[in-house]
Scaffold this motif. Structure first.
Motif, mmCIF file in Angstrom:
data_model
loop_
_atom_site.group_PDB
_atom_site.id
_atom_site.type_symbol
_atom_site.label_atom_id
_atom_site.label_comp_id
_atom_site.label_asym_id
_atom_site.label_seq_id
_atom_site.Cartn_x
_atom_site.Cartn_y
_atom_site.Cartn_z
ATOM 1 N N THR A 645 16.550 -6.578 -41.896
ATOM 2 C CA THR A 645 16.889 -5.179 -41.614
ATOM 3 C C THR A 645 15.717 -4.458 -40.968
ATOM 4 O OG1 THR A 645 18.321 -5.198 -43.562
ATOM 5 C CG2 THR A 645 17.755 -3.047 -42.640
ATOM 6 N N LEU A 646 14.541 -4.718 -41.500
ATOM 7 C CA LEU A 646 13.348 -4.082 -40.920
ATOM 8 C C LEU A 646 13.100 -4.555 -39.497
ATOM 9 C CD1 LEU A 646 10.887 -4.192 -43.962
ATOM 10 C CD2 LEU A 646 11.970 -2.181 -42.977
ATOM 11 N N GLU A 647 13.343 -5.858 -39.268
ATOM 12 C CA GLU A 647 13.168 -6.365 -37.902
ATOM 13 C C GLU A 647 14.138 -5.687 -36.946
ATOM 14 O OE1 GLU A 647 13.573 -10.537 -38.047
ATOM 15 O OE2 GLU A 647 11.616 -10.887 -38.994
ATOM 16 N N GLN A 648 15.397 -5.555 -37.399
ATOM 17 C CA GLN A 648 16.375 -4.852 -36.555
ATOM 18 C C GLN A 648 15.944 -3.421 -36.305
ATOM 19 O OE1 GLN A 648 20.089 -5.231 -38.609
ATOM 20 N NE2 GLN A 648 20.336 -7.426 -38.149
ATOM 21 N N HIS A 649 15.486 -2.784 -37.381
ATOM 22 C CA HIS A 649 14.999 -1.409 -37.233
ATOM 23 C C HIS A 649 13.826 -1.345 -36.251
ATOM 24 C CE1 HIS A 649 13.960 2.708 -38.294
ATOM 25 N NE2 HIS A 649 12.732 2.306 -38.541
ATOM 26 N N ASP A 650 12.910 -2.325 -36.383
ATOM 27 C CA ASP A 650 11.764 -2.349 -35.469
ATOM 28 C C ASP A 650 12.219 -2.562 -34.028
ATOM 29 O OD1 ASP A 650 10.044 -1.952 -37.556
ATOM 30 O OD2 ASP A 650 9.576 -4.084 -37.824
ATOM 31 N N ASN A 651 13.230 -3.416 -33.851
ATOM 32 C CA ASN A 651 13.743 -3.636 -32.491
ATOM 33 C C ASN A 651 14.337 -2.353 -31.918
ATOM 34 O OD1 ASN A 651 13.018 -6.325 -32.573
ATOM 35 N ND2 ASN A 651 14.993 -6.981 -33.410
ATOM 36 N N ILE A 652 15.085 -1.636 -32.779
ATOM 37 C CA ILE A 652 15.666 -0.369 -32.319
ATOM 38 C C ILE A 652 14.567 0.621 -31.963
ATOM 39 C CG2 ILE A 652 17.045 1.627 -33.039
ATOM 40 C CD1 ILE A 652 18.662 -0.340 -34.810
ATOM 41 N N VAL A 653 13.568 0.694 -32.836
ATOM 42 C CA VAL A 653 12.448 1.614 -32.573
ATOM 43 C C VAL A 653 11.728 1.224 -31.288
ATOM 44 C CG1 VAL A 653 10.204 2.367 -33.423
ATOM 45 C CG2 VAL A 653 12.129 2.234 -35.001
ATOM 46 N N TYR A 656 13.819 2.338 -28.360
ATOM 47 C CA TYR A 656 13.709 3.773 -28.111
ATOM 48 C C TYR A 656 12.321 4.155 -27.592
ATOM 49 C CZ TYR A 656 18.273 4.881 -30.073
ATOM 50 O OH TYR A 656 19.620 4.979 -30.275
ATOM 51 N N LYS A 657 11.308 3.457 -28.083
ATOM 52 C CA LYS A 657 9.966 3.711 -27.548
ATOM 53 C C LYS A 657 9.907 3.407 -26.060
ATOM 54 C CE LYS A 657 7.097 3.067 -31.679
ATOM 55 N NZ LYS A 657 6.072 2.215 -32.340
ATOM 56 N N LYS A 658 10.557 2.300 -25.680
ATOM 57 C CA LYS A 658 10.596 1.942 -24.262
ATOM 58 C C LYS A 658 11.322 3.012 -23.462
ATOM 59 C CE LYS A 658 11.988 -1.800 -21.182
ATOM 60 N NZ LYS A 658 12.686 -3.120 -21.104
ATOM 61 N N VAL A 659 12.470 3.465 -24.004
ATOM 62 C CA VAL A 659 13.228 4.517 -23.310
ATOM 63 C C VAL A 659 12.388 5.790 -23.186
ATOM 64 C CG1 VAL A 659 15.242 6.025 -23.493
ATOM 65 C CG2 VAL A 659 15.459 3.596 -24.012
#
Length: 953
Positions: A645-653, A656-659
């Protein structure tokens, strides 16, 4: 004087008094004498006795001497003697011949005690500050020395008194501006003692322009070639900057870093350095390190690093680094300085990677330094410095880490063997017989993998050829092989640190490690044994490596799943025993030393066990491994789910950081465009404003000329006024000419448009006549078209009449224009005639103004007529459009009638064919049938007979 002669050792009749008695008599003389000369002589005598009878003079005379300082300030000589006496009593800087072996401790106590007595009354220190302000050399110099001695003995107390004294620090700063070098130099020593461990005083001294003055002194003295004065100034600068973020920022903002560059300009001939030059350059390098120390705030360090690169200081240090003939201790300190200048700064690290040593062929500086690190004949401190430099080069430098690891990968190794790469040197050091080289190479390679999971996976591809005929083995396998061979403790500690760093946070590396069936039994065997104190450190590191293999295990190998490894620990070692062995690492003394600062500093090679970055890893993993050992399988599953879950969250973050990063770039581009457009707008507005001002100027000039034209011309400058008036009239006439030309052009254009309309109407008329001739059904439409054409004809006649009127008006304007030109030509001789009267001028002016008004009115009338002509043209255009519509309708009706006629002809032809066929059939049947020609002739005969009968009647 006889008394003094006896005191000073002259001949006397009676027995010689003791030192204490003499001092007592002198003190009485100082206290009771009314003559200044007697008091001065007594104080001079006390000064001469103060070194030999320091204790007696200090006890008996200090109070009297302070009183002299307060009351006899008008006499500089007695003040100087008093200050020198107090200095001899308080100072511990005695002559060597007067010191005894058993005396130093007692001397220190005396100085501290007398200082405490002196500063007990704070007014004494304030009085001393006042005396230091005196310009007289015999007062100022001993005052500076006495105050310095007080600070040495009771520094914090004296600092506090000076700090609360009004303008206390500022008074002492004036010593640096004294033209007498002795006072200036001792002033530097005084400020050294004053600024020790007192941030408040350090800030005051810095903001009193101390940096500027000290750097000027260093430059005047010859920079690194200067004497001990340069050394004292550098020590004072260190006091001001070390652990003082405010002063460091002030030093950087004041552009003083740029002034440090000339310090390191060494020539090609570096042999024969004096001891003082070595000391000065050593202090200069330390001063650079103070500004970029890893213990400073990251922002301050980074800004200083960038400033050192932009001013060329880093380049100068690299020149010393690669120079020949530099003393070993200077070279070592230069390496340490370059290390901290590039640490964590990508720009500086990139520059350092591009530096080449002056060899043939040129080699990168990193390779040359690594050759020294793995060479056991090099000094130990130099090898430590090179290791620190390599660590700083790789610190937060993923690009540099990738370049180092790439030299180990099969695709990038130089097959020719002409050049030695950094990776080859590290592998050579890792497997050499020197344990110190093993340790340094292992730590250096661990820094190349620090916090870089990608490189940890790539390093698994590295294959090593162990011996001829044997297949190559992986680097990971070779490290574990050497580890199991029972080498020196230092070698095993280095390899275990490398393996722990490699396997941490890299499940693939853990899988490769567990794939070798000999590794886990070796680790459990090492941990389970009860070995000596030296082996406890190795046991702790083995426990850490086994814990990492459990914590970062992805359960891809069935025989080495987390649960099975935990059961193995429980059976072979015991959980409590495992945790105890794991705690051996952080409890070790060498671990505590390494955790204090990044620079590896060891008293001897045997103490070289831990790396600073590895201590951070141990601190991070020790707790989580202890928890992981006691966790059940269900808790492990939950933890894995949380991790996912944290990895998925990190991927989402990360997404969004890239965006956000992309949007920030777009915003920056838009801001730049806005700035560009704003600047263009400002330029255009400026141009418009300028043009408006020019137009206003022209209007003002025009109004001024009008006013001048209307002035009374009956004064002595009538000649020039008439010339200006005629000039204005000529301008008016030229404008009227231009307007006439425009009206002529417009008139011709209107005539052309009328001709086109006439031709269109004629065409419509002809087309309507043709249509009327061919089809009678269109008579109504034709009559309507003729009516419209009649109306257009009338309008055309009206337009022609108006054009004729306009032509007449234009000819009239032309005549008036010719008349004005004639008047202008007749005005020229009038201008040349000095006898022309003012009345003629005014009359001529009135006529011209009247004619100009008439011309303007005519122009206005022409413009109105132009508008009316435009209206007529518009109406005629609409009429033509209507006629064209009717024409198209008539043509359509004609086409339809033609089509109907064609259809009738076709029907008639069909009927004729049918009749002829029927006649043929009737003939075939024998029925008599008359031919069509016969019928027509019979009909014609009947008609003739009828006609004859009518004639007879």
């Amino acid at each position: 004087m006889n008394f003094l002669r006896g005191v000073m050792g002259g001949p006397s009749a009676g027995p010689q008094p003791s030192g204490a008695e003499t001092i007592q008599k002198l003190c009485d003389r100082v206290a009771s004498s009314t003559l200044l000369d007697d008091r001065r002589d007594a104080v001079r005598a006390l000064k001469s006795l103060s070194k030999k009878y320091r204790l007696e003079v200090g006890i008996q005379a200090m109070e009297h001497l302070i009183h002299v300082l307060q009351t006899d300030r008008s006499d500089s000589e007695i003040i100087g003697y008093a200050l020198d006496t107090l200095y001899n009593v308080i100072s511990n800087d005695l002559e060597e011949e007067e010191q005894e072996e058993n005396l130093p401790k007692q001397v220190d106590d005396l100085g501290s005690q007398f200082t405490e007595i002196f500063i007990k009354q704070q007014e004494n220190v304030t009085l001393l500050l006042t005396l230091v302000e005196e310009f007289d050399f015999h007062v100022r110099w001993p005052g500076v020395k006495l105050l310095t001695s007080l600070l040495k003995q009771q520094g914090p107390q004296v600092q506090q008194i000076i700090l609360v004294s009004p303008m206390g620090v500022s008074r002492l700063m004036d010593l640096l501006a004294d033209s007498r070098e002795v006072i200036r130099n001792d002033g530097v020593l005084l400020l050294q003692q004053l600024t020790k461990s007192n941030a408040a005083i350090q800030k005051i001294v810095a903001f009193e322009n101390a940096f500027e003055r000290l750097l000027d002194v260093i430059t005047e003295e010859g920079n690194s070639d200067g004497g001990i004065v340069v050394e004292d100034c550098l020590l004072l600068l260190q006091n001001l900057l070390k652990n003082n973020n405010s002063n460091q920022n002030f030093f950087k903002e004041g552009s003083y870093i740029q002034r440090m560059k000339p310090w390191f300009e060494v020539g090609d001939d570096n042999c024969g350095w004096s001891a003082q030059k070595v000391t000065n350059l050593h202090l200069m390098l330390q001063l650079v390190r103070v500004l970029v120390s890893p213990t400073n705030p990251p922002g301050a360090t980074s800004s200083c690093q960038k400033a050192m690169f932009h001013c060329g200081l880093l380049q100068q240090l690299c020149t010393i680094l690669m120079a020949t003939g530099v003393p070993a201790d200077i070279l070592t300190e230069t390496i340490n300085t370059v290390s901290e200048v590039i640490r964590g700064c990508q720009m500086n690290q990139d520059y350092f990677a591009s530096v080449n040593a002056p060899s043939n062929p040129p080699r990168p500086a990193i390779v040359v330094l690594l050759m020294s690190m793995v060479n056991e004949r090099q000094p130990f401190v130099l090898r430590c410095a090179v290791l620190y430099c390599f660590q700083c080069f790789l610190y937060k430098n993923q690009k540099g880490q990738g370049e180092i690891v790439s030299t180990l990968l099969p695709s990038t190794i130089d097959a020719t063997g002409n050049s030695v790469s950094a990776g080859q040197l590290l592998c050579g050091g890792l497997f050499s017989t020197d344990s110190l080289s093993n340790w340094c190479a292992a730590v250096a390679l661990a820094h190349a993998l620090q916090e870089n999971a990608t490189l940890k996976e790539q390093l698994l591809r590295v294959q090593l050829a162990t011996s001829i005929g044997n297949p190559p083995v992986s680097l990971l396998q070779q490290c574990t092989n050497i580890l199991s061979q029972g080498s020196k403790v230092q070698t095993r500690v280095g390899l275990l640190m490398l393996l722990c760093t490699w396997l941490s946070n890299c499940s693939i590396a853990v899988t490769h490690f567990l794939h070798n069936p000999a590794n886990i039994p070796f680790l459990t065997g090492q941990i389970a044994e009860n070995l000596g104190e030296e082996e406890q450190l190795v046991q702790g590191l083995c426990a850490l490596l086994l814990g990492i293999s459990i914590y970062y295990n992805d359960n891809s190998l069935e025989n080495y799943r987390k649960e099975k490894l935990k059961q193995l620990i429980e059976k072979r070692i015991g959980r409590e025993n495992f945790i105890e062995k794991l705690g051996f690492i952080s409890k070790h003394e060498l671990y505590s030393r390494a955790a204090q600062k990044p620079q590896p500093s060891f008293s001897s090679p045997d103490h070289m066990m831990f790396d600073h970055e590895f201590t951070k890893l141990v601190k991070e993993l020790e707790g989580v491994i202890s928890k992981a050992i006691y966790k059940s399988s269900e808790e492990d599953k939950k933890e894995e789910e949380v991790k996912k879950t944290l990895e998925q969250h990190d991927n989402i973050v990360t997404h969004y950081k890239k965006v956000i990063r992309e949007q920030d770039q777009e915003l920056e581009e838009l801001k730049q465009r806005i700035n560009t457009l704003t600047s263009q707008n400002e330029q255009l507005q400026g141009t418009v404003t300028q043009q408006v001002s020019q137009i206003q100027q022209h209007k003002d000039q025009y109004n001024l000329l009008k006013v001048q034209l209307g002035k009374d011309t009956q004064h002595h400058n009538s000649h020039s006024d008439t010339f200006q008036m005629n000039g204005i009239q000529m301008e008016e006439v030229s404008k009227l000419k231009e307007e006439l030309e425009e009206w002529k052009n417009k008139h011709e254009l209107l005539q052309g448009q009328l001709r086109e309309k006439d031709s269109v109407i004629e065409k419509l008329k002809t087309s309507q006549l043709e249509i009327g001739a061919t089809e009678q059904s269109s008579q109504n439409s034709k009559s309507g078209g003729l009516e419209l054409s009649n109306e257009l004809q009338k309008e055309l006649e009206m337009l022609r009449s108006q054009i004729q009127l306009q032509s007449a008006e234009i000819s009239k304007l032309q005549i008036e224009n010719q008349r004005l030109q004639i008047m202008n030509t007749t005005a020229d001789p009038v201008l040349g005639d000095s006898g022309t009267t003012a009345a003629n001028n005014s009359e001529l002016e009135g006529q011209l103004e009247q004619e100009i008004k008439e011309l303007k009115s005519e122009v206005k009338a022409l413009s109105e007529e132009k508008e009316s002509l435009k209206q007529h043209l518009d109406s005629s255009s609409s009429t033509v459009a209507i006629l064209q519509d009717e024409k198209s309708k008539l043509q359509q009706e004609v086409a339809e009638s033609k089509k109907e006629q064609d259809d009738l002809l076709v029907l008639l032809a069909d009927q004729d064919q049918k009749l002829s066929a029927l006649k043929i059939k009737l003939k075939d049947l024998g029925v008599p049938v008359e031919d069509e020609d016969d019928i027509e002739s019979g009909d014609q005969g009947d008609e003739d007979e009828d006609a004859d009968e009518e004639e007879q009647d």
